[in-house]
Scaffold this motif. Structure first.
Motif, PDB file in Angstrom:
ATOM      1  N   UNK A 175       0.813  -1.209   0.000  1.00  0.00           N
ATOM      2  CA  UNK A 175       0.000   0.000   0.000  1.00  0.00           C
ATOM      3  C   UNK A 175       0.851   1.266   0.000  1.00  0.00           C
ATOM      4  N   UNK A 176       0.349   2.273  -0.699  1.00  0.00           N
ATOM      5  CA  UNK A 176       0.941   3.606  -0.670  1.00  0.00           C
ATOM      6  C   UNK A 176      -0.132   4.581  -0.196  1.00  0.00           C
ATOM      7  N   UNK A 177       0.230   5.381   0.809  1.00  0.00           N
ATOM      8  CA  UNK A 177      -0.644   6.434   1.303  1.00  0.00           C
ATOM      9  C   UNK A 177       0.072   7.768   1.147  1.00  0.00           C
TER      10      UNK A 177
ATOM     11  N   UNK B  36      -2.327  20.703   3.734  1.00  0.00           N
ATOM     12  CA  UNK B  36      -2.886  21.984   3.308  1.00  0.00           C
ATOM     13  C   UNK B  36      -4.312  21.840   2.805  1.00  0.00           C
ATOM     14  N   UNK B  37      -4.604  20.741   2.112  1.00  0.00           N
ATOM     15  CA  UNK B  37      -5.941  20.542   1.545  1.00  0.00           C
ATOM     16  C   UNK B  37      -6.733  19.469   2.277  1.00  0.00           C
ATOM     17  N   UNK B  38      -6.083  18.790   3.244  1.00  0.00           N
ATOM     18  CA  UNK B  38      -6.705  17.674   3.969  1.00  0.00           C
ATOM     19  C   UNK B  38      -7.177  16.600   2.993  1.00  0.00           C
ATOM     20  N   UNK B  39      -6.297  16.317   2.000  1.00  0.00           N
ATOM     21  CA  UNK B  39      -6.591  15.308   0.984  1.00  0.00           C
ATOM     22  C   UNK B  39      -5.663  14.109   1.168  1.00  0.00           C
TER      23      UNK B  39
ATOM     24  N   UNK C  44      10.954   2.457  14.168  1.00  0.00           N
ATOM     25  CA  UNK C  44       9.843   1.715  14.759  1.00  0.00           C
ATOM     26  C   UNK C  44       8.822   1.374  13.682  1.00  0.00           C
ATOM     27  N   UNK C  45       8.214   0.194  13.796  1.00  0.00           N
ATOM     28  CA  UNK C  45       7.224  -0.231  12.801  1.00  0.00           C
ATOM     29  C   UNK C  45       6.068   0.757  12.713  1.00  0.00           C
ATOM     30  N   UNK C  46       5.741   1.390  13.842  1.00  0.00           N
ATOM     31  CA  UNK C  46       4.633   2.346  13.865  1.00  0.00           C
ATOM     32  C   UNK C  46       4.898   3.571  12.993  1.00  0.00           C
ATOM     33  N   UNK C  47       6.162   3.808  12.643  1.00  0.00           N
ATOM     34  CA  UNK C  47       6.518   4.943  11.804  1.00  0.00           C
ATOM     35  C   UNK C  47       5.824   4.850  10.444  1.00  0.00           C
ATOM     36  N   UNK C  48       5.505   3.624  10.022  1.00  0.00           N
ATOM     37  CA  UNK C  48       4.947   3.424   8.687  1.00  0.00           C
ATOM     38  C   UNK C  48       3.442   3.174   8.710  1.00  0.00           C
ATOM     39  N   UNK C  49       2.833   3.299   9.899  1.00  0.00           N
ATOM     40  CA  UNK C  49       1.380   3.189   9.985  1.00  0.00           C
ATOM     41  C   UNK C  49       0.750   4.479   9.462  1.00  0.00           C
ATOM     42  N   UNK C  50      -0.434   4.350   8.893  1.00  0.00           N
ATOM     43  CA  UNK C  50      -1.133   5.542   8.423  1.00  0.00           C
ATOM     44  C   UNK C  50      -2.605   5.453   8.786  1.00  0.00           C
ATOM     45  N   UNK C  51      -3.113   6.524   9.380  1.00  0.00           N
ATOM     46  CA  UNK C  51      -4.528   6.635   9.715  1.00  0.00           C
ATOM     47  C   UNK C  51      -5.090   7.855   8.996  1.00  0.00           C
ATOM     48  N   UNK C  52      -6.180   7.675   8.311  1.00  0.00           N
ATOM     49  CA  UNK C  52      -6.791   8.793   7.585  1.00  0.00           C
ATOM     50  C   UNK C  52      -7.236   9.863   8.576  1.00  0.00           C
ATOM     51  N   UNK C  53      -6.760  11.098   8.441  1.00  0.00           N
ATOM     52  CA  UNK C  53      -7.158  12.178   9.348  1.00  0.00           C
ATOM     53  C   UNK C  53      -8.662  12.446   9.279  1.00  0.00           C
ATOM     54  N   UNK C  54      -9.199  12.908  10.364  1.00  0.00           N
ATOM     55  CA  UNK C  54     -10.622  13.184  10.451  1.00  0.00           C
ATOM     56  C   UNK C  54     -11.034  14.215   9.389  1.00  0.00           C
ATOM     57  N   UNK C  55     -12.075  13.893   8.664  1.00  0.00           N
ATOM     58  CA  UNK C  55     -12.620  14.807   7.671  1.00  0.00           C
ATOM     59  C   UNK C  55     -11.878  14.843   6.349  1.00  0.00           C
TER      60      UNK C  55
END
Length: 385
Positions: free
Chosen positions: A135-137, A142-145, A253-264
């Motif tokens: 996966x690539x995120x 600036x645009x919350x995209x 750390x493995x968590x460095x590569x985790x990604x969570x979609x920001x709210x909104x």
């Protein structure tokens, strides 16, 4: 094949992080340099040290400063492409074009070929690009995209290549390829991001090239390139000056590569973006170039005149060159700032200049391009008569 082309469009930029993990030199950052007390080493031994480097993990901060001698052209490529993926988009193919001009600070983390993260820091805003497995995120604050792509690991995998069997063999191949046109030397030592390094200096022996030298600072302990500088014969600031300001070779750390979609945040899937742009951006760009007389290169194919650092690619567009006012409106001011009228046995034309690559377009539609001086291009055009 189509899926591979589609996904690699976005995976290639993040691969910078993977390249950096093994051969950091294309996108590292400005760093203070100083003399280090290191044992003497030959150019071949230093190339062998780079080839033997097995760096797979690192994190750090770097800056990259690029000065091509061009007027500002932020958004020009996106405007020509007509894809609408410029400012206010998380599309990596648009965002990472920012690196071709100005000075930028980036943070990087890498854990082998499957996990990399690159964050572009511009003022208060951030742009992050994360590759984790398949996966690539990407996220533009600036645009919350958000941009998301699945299947990145397989699509971005480079084809297998047969490499020399040992570092010494690779060094021999590099030196052999340099031949009589290139000088490869060790130009002393340096201190980059607090680490002792050797300077590998690669320079043309030929007259007429716009390249003064390429200098790579190589970490004395790991063989990892830490800083990359490309200087032009025109002097002034380097064309590219990039090197780490901080670097740590420990595993992030493995968590460095985790990604969570920001709210909104609005999420755009790579598949949808490809559908939206299907056939549009390439066709629009091809039309824009064709309207300006640059569309014939693919039809006739370039020929190469000369060799080494002074090689010049030449092709015939098959039609008379248009005037700058005939160019797409996004490019007119840009082309005006670059062009100088020239003449010779070939007739007349315009040289479009940067600090490294120059191009001559004759009024009858022939094009000469190379990392050579404008006079070398004129000489090549005259010799073709």
């Amino acid at each position: 094949m189509a899926a591979q082309r589609k996904t690699s469009r976005y995976v290639v930029p993040i691969a910078v992080a993977g390249i950096a993990a093994a051969t950091i030199g294309l996108v590292p950052a400005l760093a203070a340099s100083g003399d280090s007390d290191l044992p003497e080493i030959t150019a071949q031994q230093l190339i062998e040290k780079i080839a033997a480097s097995d760096t797979q993990t690192l994190s750090g901060t770097f800056k990259i400063s690029t000065d091509l001698g061009l007027p500002a052209f932020d958004g020009l490529l996106g405007g020509l492409a007509g894809g609408g993926s410029g400012e206010g988009s998380a599309d990596p193919s648009a965002q990472l074009t920012k690196l071709v001009s100005g000075t930028h600070t980036l943070k990087i983390a890498a854990d082998g070929p499957e996990r990399q993260k690159l964050t572009l820091l511009d003022g208060k805003e951030q742009y992050s690009l994360v590759h984790n497995g398949d996966e690539v995120w990407a996220y533009d604050s600036a645009s919350n995209q958000v941009f998301h792509e699945k299947g990145a690991e397989e699509a971005g995998r480079a084809p297998e290549k047969e490499l020399p069997a040992s570092p010494k063999a690779l060094a021999d191949e590099v030196l052999k390829a340099a031949g009589d046109t290139t000088s490869i030397t060790v130009g002393g030592t340096a201190n980059v991001a607090g680490r002792d390094a050797y300077r590998l200096v690669i320079a043309p022996k030929q007259q007429g090239s716009t390249v003064e030298a390429v200098t790579i600072a190589v970490d004395a302990a790991t063989g990892t390139p830490l800083k990359f500088t490309l200087d032009s014969t025109s002097g002034g600031k380097p064309v590219v000056d990039a090197g780490f300001t901080k670097v740590d070779f420990a595993r992030p750390a493995a968590s460095e590569f985790d990604f969570t979609v920001p709210k909104g945040a609005e999420v755009t899937e790579g598949d949808q973006l490809e559908k939206d742009h299907a056939g549009k951006a390439p066709e629009d760009l091809e039309k824009a170039l064709g309207d300006f007389g640059l569309g014939g290169a693919g039809q006739n194919g370039p020929e190469v005149v000369g060799e080494g650092w002074t090689a010049i690619a030449t092709f015939d567009t098959g039609e008379a060159a248009p005037k700058t006012e005939d160019a797409p409106k996004e490019a007119r001011g840009f082309l005006d700032a670059l062009g100088d009228e020239v003449s010779g046995k070939f007739g007349s034309g315009t040289v479009f200049k940067t600090k490294i690559v120059n191009a001559l377009m004759t009024d009858d539609g022939k094009v000469y391009v190379g990392a050579v001086t404008p006079q070398a291009l004129v000489d090549a055009a005259n010799a073709a008569q």
